[in-house]
Design an enzyme around this catalytic site. Structure first.
Site, PDB file in Angstrom:
ATOM      1  N   ASP A 214      27.159  16.339  27.361  1.00 27.19           N
ATOM      2  CA  ASP A 214      27.071  17.088  28.613  1.00 27.19           C
ATOM      3  C   ASP A 214      25.813  17.957  28.556  1.00 27.19           C
ATOM      4  O   ASP A 214      25.344  18.270  27.786  1.00 27.19           O
ATOM      5  CB  ASP A 214      28.317  17.608  28.985  1.00 27.19           C
ATOM      6  CG  ASP A 214      28.431  17.740  30.534  1.00 27.19           C
ATOM      7  OD1 ASP A 214      27.455  17.793  31.303  1.00 27.19           O
ATOM      8  OD2 ASP A 214      29.497  18.265  30.981  1.00 27.19           O
TER       9      ASP A 214
HETATM   10  C1  BGC Z   1      28.536  18.003  34.470  1.00 22.94           C
HETATM   11  C2  BGC Z   1      28.358  16.853  34.131  1.00 22.94           C
HETATM   12  C3  BGC Z   1      26.941  16.054  34.959  1.00 22.94           C
HETATM   13  C4  BGC Z   1      25.898  16.978  34.192  1.00 22.94           C
HETATM   14  C5  BGC Z   1      24.665  16.664  34.810  1.00 22.94           C
HETATM   15  C6  BGC Z   1      27.160  18.793  34.009  1.00 22.94           C
HETATM   16  O1  BGC Z   1      27.261  20.274  34.061  1.00 22.94           O
HETATM   17  O2  BGC Z   1      29.656  18.725  33.513  1.00 22.94           O
HETATM   18  O3  BGC Z   1      29.466  16.018  34.862  1.00 22.94           O
HETATM   19  O4  BGC Z   1      26.888  14.974  34.839  1.00 22.94           O
HETATM   20  O5  BGC Z   1      25.986  18.353  34.338  1.00 22.94           O
HETATM   21  O6  BGC Z   1      24.411  16.956  36.214  1.00 22.94           O
END
Ligand code: BGC
Length: 802
Positions: free
Chosen positions: A222
């Site tokens: 993530d």
């Molecule tokens: C979120 C993800 C997301 C990623 C990119 C993260 O903060 O938890 O779900 O895909 O950011 O935006």
């Protein structure tokens, strides 16, 4: 490939792109959020990307909370396929979704983005979505793996959950999607699990995901979740996102050179990354159409299918065209159609309810009733609303949660709507007896203050860009509501024991309730709820009959086919969601009263009858046995319960199942953890004793106290380091900076929480590598009062120390 080239592939080029290797024609591919549409950020002036850019227009479908309530696997697949078409048109190779995390508490800020409190339903919905996307040649990222169920301190909280609960509640949705759909990527989550970061959790990423479930794709961290890059390569976390300015690439190279990392481990990662990049490139096409008009229609259909009719007294709905109506509520004018955070889509158009009325030539009188700020209370708006409502045949009132009430990045603290919405409804009910309520929200809300005073409640959740049209069609009976809740609506926030352990910090969150999540808790404890899991009304009625089991006694691995007839006994066409729950009549180990193990949605013309069939395999009867580290079925009778909701069982029969492993040891918690065995007797308890949770967990739980000076690590958050002088300075500067910038952003609250919860280790990634590892270590040293910290900070900026 040189060692440096291999390492370079292991992190992003920008916020959204992977790194190319031009010399070898390795392409760079683009990933975008997800999940309910595409958020492809427009390039910056210099051609780069960053998170503050607006997104390219793309269809905003209803988020998972709504599509899950449709219980319609074909529809969810269609939505997935449409998103893939848009991805092709926008040259995005991977959609960052779906999110199949369980709604452990109704308060999780990100619940709108997740499907359900039930793992079976989440898994089926997730698989349909993935199937739809991937059949069109686009990849997905199944997220957030795993046990990531609160937003509070989301980047560093340690989830303490026992193995059985992990297996029965938090993993099955991931397991099902991986085993049936082979998603191209899985996203490892921010949190820790049992003291270990998910980005380097060898057991979860390698033993479980790859070896046990057969996952062949790549694992992506993530955004900003990476902790220890060397350990994460060993564990099989292939890609670090976003770009880190090459910082961790150098760490990888160094580790191989000094023998801490076997190059063979890196090669495994690199081979997977190469396959990913070439596969993505291969599915790229030129000039693919985005089909925005068609997808608007699909978004409307999805919203109509996911809306849940919660109440309909005196046949108040559907409305008749000739009725003279008032429409009250700013949300009727300013559609709330999606949640806040990384999934925020920029749709080409939106249609509010008022626009839909105008388009249909339907006359109405409108009053705002409340403002969208704070608790919304404005005396003048209420006065005007009451006047508008007087004497009308029907008053349609739009209420719900406004943007600030639920978002990625922080959790709710209660299930109330803004005060003005509740008050408005109470007052309106005094001046008109035909109140129709439309609720817009991404998670359960409390309705007790006014529900008995209104005729109807239609919960449209978050309806996507065509939400207003969908609401019009449902209210006027052009479409018959057929959604059912994929989550329980409790009366009060603290009706479930989970409330005492959600959210938690400062170090860890303890899943003390074990398997008793959602209806599994309310049913076992015998607690009344506002609306049960699986509940939803229709403008017609359905009769269930002729339940048949393919056998009365089976061996565990034989499987069972269940059939029954459903008849539409009303005078309009409609669809019914038939739910199958399994109850273990007598079990040695504690189990929920019943669990969802099958469902089907059937469309019936007025008067029509159809036979439906649901098949069950051995998992439908099994619990996870930690004594044998495997699923286990106990021999005995199991009830097959067919319901129109989890609390409206219409038909039942019993099957006798013979275990394939009759001699397995079954853990006995009757003495060590009686809370779980006698939940009903303990339902008033506000605490689950630590010793009992430890018995379940199988080890002692770590101490959960704030960090002190001297204890800070690279993993400590901006909030954690506050007790030290330097930490307090960093905290104050960052918070002050954010307070200046926040009002100009889409979601100020999210930004504020994100900064406080950000661990020091993420400073590097989020500054694109400007802050090096050495600088971050220096910050930690300074916070701890360790000598030499300042020097490290400064030295960390020089090229040779990066
Ligand atoms: C979120 C993800 C997301 C990623 C990119 C993260 O903060 O938890 O779900 O895909 O950011 O935006």
């Amino acid at each position: 490939m040189t060692l440096e080239e291999k390492a370079s592939l292991c992190s992003g080029l920008t916020f959204w792109k992977t790194k190319p290797i031009e010399r070898l024609d390795v392409p760079s591919v683009w990933m975008s959020d997800g999940p309910h549409g595409l958020r492809k950020e427009k390039p910056t002036k210099g051609g780069g990307t960053n998170i503050m850019q607006p997104a390219e227009p793309a269809t905003c479908f209803p988020p998972a909370v709504t599509t899950a309530s449709s219980w319609d696997v074909d529809l969810v697949e269609e939505v997935g396929a449409a998103i893939a078409e848009e991805a092709k048109a926008l040259k995005v190779s991977t959609v960052l979704g779906p999110g199949v995390n369980i709604k452990r508490s109704p308060l999780c800020g990100r619940n709108f983005e997740y499907f359900s409190e039930d793992p079976f339903l989440s898994g089926r919905m997730g698989a349909s979505y993935v199937h739809g996307v991937q059949k069109n040649g686009i990849g997905v990222s199944l997220k957030h793996f795993c046990a990531n169920n609160q937003e509070h301190i989301r980047m560093g909280v340690d989830t303490i959950v026992d193995e059985r609960t992990l297996r029965e509640i938090y993993l099955p949705a991931f397991e099902h999607v991986v085993k049936t759909e082979q998603p191209t990527t899985v996203m490892s989550s921010y949190n820790l699990l049992g003291g270990k970061h998910l980005t380097d959790h060898k057991r979860m990423l390698d033993d479980v995901l790859r070896k046990e479930w057969g996952f062949e794709g790549i694992v992506i961290s993530d955004w900003g979740a990476m902790f220890d890059r060397v350990e994460s390569i060993k564990a099989g976390n292939d890609l670090e996102m976003p770009a880190n300015g090459g910082m961790n690439d150098r760490v990888i190279v160094k580790a191989v050179k000094d023998g801490r990392l076997d190059e063979a481990d890196l090669d495994k990662v690199v081979l997977r990354l190469l396959k990913f990049a070439f596969d993505c490139k291969e599915s790229e096409v030129e000039g693919a159409p985005q089909h925005l008009e068609e997808h608007h229609e699909l978004a409307r259909r999805a919203a109509e299918n996911g809306a849940v009719l919660l109440r309909n007294e005196n046949k108040a709905l559907p409305l008749k065209k000739e009725q003279n109506i008032a429409v009250i509520g700013t949300l009727a004018k300013k559609l709330r159609y999606q949640g806040a955070g990384s999934s925020h889509i920029n749709p080409p158009k939106t249609v509010s309810f008022l626009q839909a009325l105008d388009n249909a030539g339907q006359a109405y009188e409108f009053a705002e009733g409340y403002s969208l700020k704070g608790d919304g209370y404005k005396k003048s708006l209420i006065k005007k609303a009451l006047k508008t409502a007087e004497g009308k045949d029907a008053v349609v009132v739009f209420v719900g949660l406004t943007d600030a009430f639920e978002s990625e990045g922080y959790d709710r603290t209660h299930i109330n709507m803004p005060e003005a919405h509740n008050y408005l409804l109470e007052e309106l009910a005094k001046v008109n007896s035909n109140i129709i309520v439309v609720t817009s929200c991404g998670s359960p809300i409390q309705m007790t203050r006014w529900i008995d005073k209104v005729n109807a409640v239609l919960n449209v959740y978050l309806g996507g860009q065509a939400g207003g049209e969908a609401t019009y069609n449902l209210l006027y009976g052009n479409t018959n509501p057929s959604g059912k809740l994929a989550e329980t609506f409790p009366y009060r926030t603290n009706d479930s024991i989970v409330a005492n352990y959600f959210p938690m910090g400062p170090r860890q969150v303890e899943y003390r309730e074990g398997i008793y999540v959602g209806y599994r808790y309310y049913d076992k404890a015998g607690i009344d709820v506002q609306f049960p899991f699986g509940y939803g009304l229709s403008y017609t009625t359905f009769e269930y009959s002729d339940l048949k089991l393919s056998a009365k006694a089976i061996n565990e691995n034989d499987g069972l086919t269940v059939s029954l007839k459903v008849k539409n006994t009303g005078d309009v066409a409609g669809a019914e969601v038939v739910q199958l729950y399994v109850e273990d009549v007598e079990s040695t180990i504690f189990r929920p009263v019943k669990e969802l193990k099958g469902f089907t949605k059937v469309f019936l013309e007025a008067g029509e009858e159809k036979e439906v069939e649901i098949t069950l395999d051995s998992r439908a009867f099994a619990y996870y046995n930690v004594a044998i580290n495997d699923w286990h079925v106990e021999s005995g009778d199991f009830k097959i319960l067919i319901g129109a909701s989890s609390r409206d069982i219409r038909l039942e029969d019993t099957v006798n199942v013979t275990s394939a492993n009759p001699n397995a040891i079954i853990p006995d918690y009757s003495k060590s953890a009686p809370y779980y065995c006698n939940l009903k007797d303990n339902k008033d308890a506000t605490e689950i004793p630590t010793a009992q949770f430890e018995a379940l967990y199988g080890q002692s739980i770590p101490e959960n106290r704030p960090y002190k000076k001297g204890e800070f690590t690279i993993d400590s958050s901006v909030q954690d380091i506050k007790p030290s002088l330097v930490g307090n300075f960093i905290y104050t500067v960052l918070v002050a900076g954010v307070n200046i910038v926040a009002p100009t952003t889409e979601n100020p609250e999210m930004l504020k929480h994100s900064i406080k919860d950000m661990p020091i280790r993420s400073f590097g990634g989020f500054t694109g590598g400007i802050l090096s590892q050495m600088t971050m270590d220096g910050i930690v040293d300074m916070c701890n009062g360790t000598k030499g910290g300042f020097g490290k900070i400064i030295k960390g900026f020089s090229k040779k120390n990066r």
